[in-house]
Structure formats: structure tokens, C-alpha cells
Design a protein around this motif. Structure first.
Motif, PDB file in Angstrom:
ATOM      1  N   GLU A   1       0.841  -1.205   0.000  1.00 46.84           N
ATOM      2  CA  GLU A   1       0.000   0.000   0.000  1.00 46.84           C
ATOM      3  C   GLU A   1       0.876   1.256   0.000  1.00 46.84           C
ATOM      4  N   ARG A   2       1.902   1.229   0.785  1.00 48.95           N
ATOM      5  CA  ARG A   2       2.789   2.390   0.844  1.00 48.95           C
ATOM      6  C   ARG A   2       3.538   2.562  -0.481  1.00 48.95           C
ATOM      7  N   LEU A   3       3.932   1.451  -1.083  1.00 45.85           N
ATOM      8  CA  LEU A   3       4.656   1.522  -2.359  1.00 45.85           C
ATOM      9  C   LEU A   3       3.799   2.133  -3.464  1.00 45.85           C
ATOM     10  N   ILE A   4       2.551   1.687  -3.561  1.00 45.37           N
ATOM     11  CA  ILE A   4       1.729   2.151  -4.689  1.00 45.37           C
ATOM     12  C   ILE A   4       1.294   3.601  -4.510  1.00 45.37           C
ATOM     13  N   ASN A   5       1.470   4.124  -3.277  1.00 50.01           N
ATOM     14  CA  ASN A   5       1.081   5.504  -3.008  1.00 50.01           C
ATOM     15  C   ASN A   5       2.263   6.454  -2.863  1.00 50.01           C
ATOM     16  N   VAL A   6       3.450   6.032  -3.322  1.00 50.98           N
ATOM     17  CA  VAL A   6       4.590   6.953  -3.237  1.00 50.98           C
ATOM     18  C   VAL A   6       4.319   8.180  -4.102  1.00 50.98           C
TER      19      VAL A   6
ATOM     20  N   ARG B   1       3.355   3.117 -12.041  1.00 48.44           N
ATOM     21  CA  ARG B   1       3.388   2.736 -10.625  1.00 48.44           C
ATOM     22  C   ARG B   1       2.678   1.397 -10.411  1.00 48.44           C
ATOM     23  N   THR B   2       1.630   1.136 -11.175  1.00 48.64           N
ATOM     24  CA  THR B   2       0.920  -0.139 -11.057  1.00 48.64           C
ATOM     25  C   THR B   2       1.814  -1.294 -11.470  1.00 48.64           C
ATOM     26  N   ILE B   3       2.470  -1.156 -12.609  1.00 48.11           N
ATOM     27  CA  ILE B   3       3.349  -2.217 -13.106  1.00 48.11           C
ATOM     28  C   ILE B   3       4.505  -2.453 -12.142  1.00 48.11           C
ATOM     29  N   ALA B   4       5.073  -1.384 -11.641  1.00 49.60           N
ATOM     30  CA  ALA B   4       6.207  -1.516 -10.717  1.00 49.60           C
ATOM     31  C   ALA B   4       5.802  -2.285  -9.458  1.00 49.60           C
TER      32      ALA B   4
ATOM     33  N   GLY C   1      -5.322  -8.860 -15.755  1.00 48.69           N
ATOM     34  CA  GLY C   1      -6.543  -8.086 -15.731  1.00 48.69           C
ATOM     35  C   GLY C   1      -6.419  -6.826 -16.554  1.00 48.69           C
ATOM     36  N   ILE C   2      -7.410  -5.961 -16.389  1.00 46.98           N
ATOM     37  CA  ILE C   2      -7.479  -4.695 -17.116  1.00 46.98           C
ATOM     38  C   ILE C   2      -7.480  -3.568 -16.096  1.00 46.98           C
ATOM     39  N   ILE C   3      -6.644  -2.586 -16.315  1.00 43.86           N
ATOM     40  CA  ILE C   3      -6.641  -1.416 -15.446  1.00 43.86           C
ATOM     41  C   ILE C   3      -7.199  -0.227 -16.225  1.00 43.86           C
ATOM     42  N   GLY C   4      -7.765   0.729 -15.487  1.00 43.51           N
ATOM     43  CA  GLY C   4      -8.309   1.915 -16.132  1.00 43.51           C
ATOM     44  C   GLY C   4      -9.784   1.810 -16.465  1.00 43.51           C
ATOM     45  N   MET C   5     -10.525   0.956 -15.759  1.00 40.55           N
ATOM     46  CA  MET C   5     -11.960   0.799 -16.015  1.00 40.55           C
ATOM     47  C   MET C   5     -12.808   1.617 -15.043  1.00 40.55           C
ATOM     48  N   GLY C   6     -12.166   2.452 -14.237  1.00 39.25           N
ATOM     49  CA  GLY C   6     -12.884   3.251 -13.258  1.00 39.25           C
ATOM     50  C   GLY C   6     -12.600   2.828 -11.838  1.00 39.25           C
TER      51      GLY C   6
END
Length: 326
Positions: A27-32, A260-263, A208-213
Motif C-alpha cells: 500500500e505504501r509503495l503504490i502511493n509513493v 506505478r501499477t506495473i512496478a 486483468g485490465i486497469i483503467g476501467m474506473g
């Protein structure tokens, strides 16, 4: 930023030493902050290089049966629920599919995936697919993967016996978001198929698919569930809104959000082939190299199910340009 930088490096070192990061750490990583995004990407790239090597997995696919799918996935132009104006066809003749597999091999592609737009194959459909796989094995000699929807255990065993290496069945959306995307089957239905695939010894391709809302935290939720399945391959698609679907007006993700998602997915799945699939050409354009140096180590080339893609020769040139191999 220094604290963030130190934290990212500590998580990188934890992964490289063979340990999993915790949900709280992810959680902390994806919110840097955006200021730390390059450090995050560089750390993901280091994990990739050290644990997966310098090879990029390049795959081609064929839409072997197109359109008129009885599922209502709101991102998909192949759903019979929506008027999208695409051309449709039944299962292609074996000769056409074999020819496409041969062309993929001649282009230098290592694997070829058969994809069909249906809930799952009937017994007759499955017999035809099995015959096609046998012909590809005999006449082409390229690694065959399949994406045939929901299958039972007997079908999974048969595919393994035919030499199929990997079976694709994406989760598509996070569990907490899934009902907004599909109502004709459940998240648990998709999970069940993935468990069947794993139980018979087939390699699992699941993404999966990202960016669907969905929110950023829901993207992380998807990543955590995917990591729990330990897939050998994880395709990350970026929604390309399709006319006539409920998501045709969906706002596109920023490049920084994709990176950031891929990382973070790399931190969660350090040895998995993270494959950048649908939408990479549309979203990333000339920034595709950043993704392959930011955690990803696989691509689909030559087009997707209903949209075009890069020519294989262009993709191989891009891979070579950044010092990687295919």
C-alpha cells in the motif's frame, strides 16, 4: 522523498532476498509521490533483471472465434449485449489458424495463443480446438497457449496432454469492483477456473485490465489476488474504450499511474512474466520502453482481439534498442 527512497530500496532488497512484501508495504509503495516514481520503477527493473534476466517474452495471439459472446463484460466489444459494430465469425478454419501460427514463428515470436470469445467451449468446440492444436504442433512447432474461457478439469488435462504450455484466464477486475464490470458470472467463477488450471499442472496466465474506473487501491487489490495465484504470466491490459460498450467514455489512466501499477505488481510477483498487453500502444506510445525498464518483461505483438498493435519487427527493434533480448 528520502524516506520514500529508503523505503522503496528496503522493499526491493526484501524481495531480492526471497521474502514477500506485506500488504501494508505494498500500500505504501503504490502511493509513493510522483517525485519517487522513477526510483520505484528503477527498483522494479532491478528485481526483474536479477530474478528474470534480460529476456522479454514476446507472444502473438489470434482471435480464433470473434464476437457474439454471451457474457456482459462491460469493457468488451465482443459481447452480444452491446451494439459495437464489429465483424463476427465462428471458429476459424484450422488452415487459417495454422497459417497465422506459422507467420508468428517466422516473425521470431516464441509463443502463439488461441483466444475464443465465448463463455467456454462446448464439447464439439473443444474437439475442434484440440485438432487445431495438434496441427500446429505437427506443422509449425511453436509454443501453444490457450484462452478458451471456462473449462472443466478434463479439458484442462487434455490441453496439457496436447502440449499446451499455458492457459490464460484473467481475473479482469478487482473483486470489489467486479460486479460493476460483469453480471453474467462471478469473480469466484473465474478463480475456480484458475485453480483447475493450476491443479492439472498447466502454467497459469492470469492478469486483468486497469483503467476501467477502479481506484488505485482496487488495482492493488487485484495485484494482491493475482500474486496469491502465483501465475507464471500476468498480462496487464489498459482499457481502450470501445464504442458501444458501457465504458466507451471512460477517462484514460495517466502514464504515471500505469508505471506505478506495473512496478508494484513486480514487487508482488517478482518471478512472474509481467506482460504488457492491450492498450500499450495507445497509452504509452513512445514511452513503452519505460515499462520494459520498470518491471515488465513481456509483450503481446501484432495486435489484440479487436484492435491493432505494433508490427513484430518494430517491437523486436524496441527491445534491442534498450539492451534487452527477445
Amino acid at each position: 522523498m528520502t524516506n520514500e527512497s529508503d523505503f522503496i530500496i528496503s522493499c526491493r532488497d526484501k524481495v531480492l532476498s526471497g521474502h514477500r512484501i506485506s500488504e501494508q508495504e505494498s500500500e505504501r509503495l503504490i502511493n509513493v509521490s510522483d517525485d519517487s516514481l522513477q526510483i520505484l520503477s528503477d527498483a522494479a527493473n532491478e528485481i526483474t533483471r536479477k530474478l528474470c534476466g534480460d529476456t522479454v517474452d514476446v507472444e502473438a495471439l489470434i482471435n480464433a472465434k470473434k464476437g457474439k459472446c454471451q457474457e456482459d463484460c462491460s469493457f468488451c466489444s465482443q459481447s452480444a449485449f452491446f451494439k459495437t459494430g464489429i465483424d463476427t465469425y465462428k471458429l476459424l478454419p484450422p488452415e487459417t489458424i495454422v497459417q497465422n501460427a506459422m507467420l508468428a514463428k517466422e516473425d521470431g515470436v516464441k509463443s502463439f495463443c488461441l483466444v475464443c470469445a465465448w463463455r467456454g467451449p462446448t464439447e464439439k468446440d473443444f474437439e475442434q480446438i484440440s485438432t487445431i492444436i495438434e496441427k500446429i504442433n505437427h506443422e509449425v512447432g511453436i509454443e501453444v497457449n490457450c484462452s478458451l474461457g471456462f473449462i472443466n478439469k478434463d479439458m484442462a488435462i487434455k490441453l496439457k496432454d496436447l502440449g499446451v504450455k499455458r492457459y490464460n484466464h484473467n481475473l479482469e477486475a478487482p473483486r470489489s469492483f467486479f460486479e460493476k464490470i460483469c453480471t453474467t458470472h462471478t469473480y469466484d467463477d473465474r478463480m475456480e477456473t484458475n485453480h483447475i488450471v493450476k491443479s492439472v499442472g498447466l502454467e497459469l496466465c492470469c492478469g486483468g485490465i486497469i483503467g476501467m474506473g477502479e481506484t488505485r487501491m482496487q488495482r492493488l487489490e487485484l495485484g494482491l489476488d493475482l500474486a496469491g495465484l502465483s501465475p507464471e504470466e500476468c498480462p496487464i491490459n489498459m482499457l481502450v474504450p470501445q464504442k458501444g460498450t458501457p465504458l466507451e467514455l471512460q477517462t484514460r489512466l495517466s502514464i504515471s499511474e500505469i508505471l506505478r501499477t506495473i512496478a508494484v505488481f513486480r514487487f508482488l510477483m517478482p518471478k512472474t512474466i509481467l506482460k504488457i498487453a492491450g492498450g500499450r500502444e495507445v497509452y504509452l506510445s513512445n514511452d513503452q520502453e519505460k515499462v520494459l525498464l520498470g518491471g515488465a518483461n513481456g509483450i503481446i505483438t501484432g495486435g489484440y482481439l479487436t484492435i491493432g498493435g505494433n508490427k513484430p519487427s518494430d517491437d523486436f527493434q524496441m527491445i534491442s534498442k534498450i539492451g534487452l533480448e527477445a
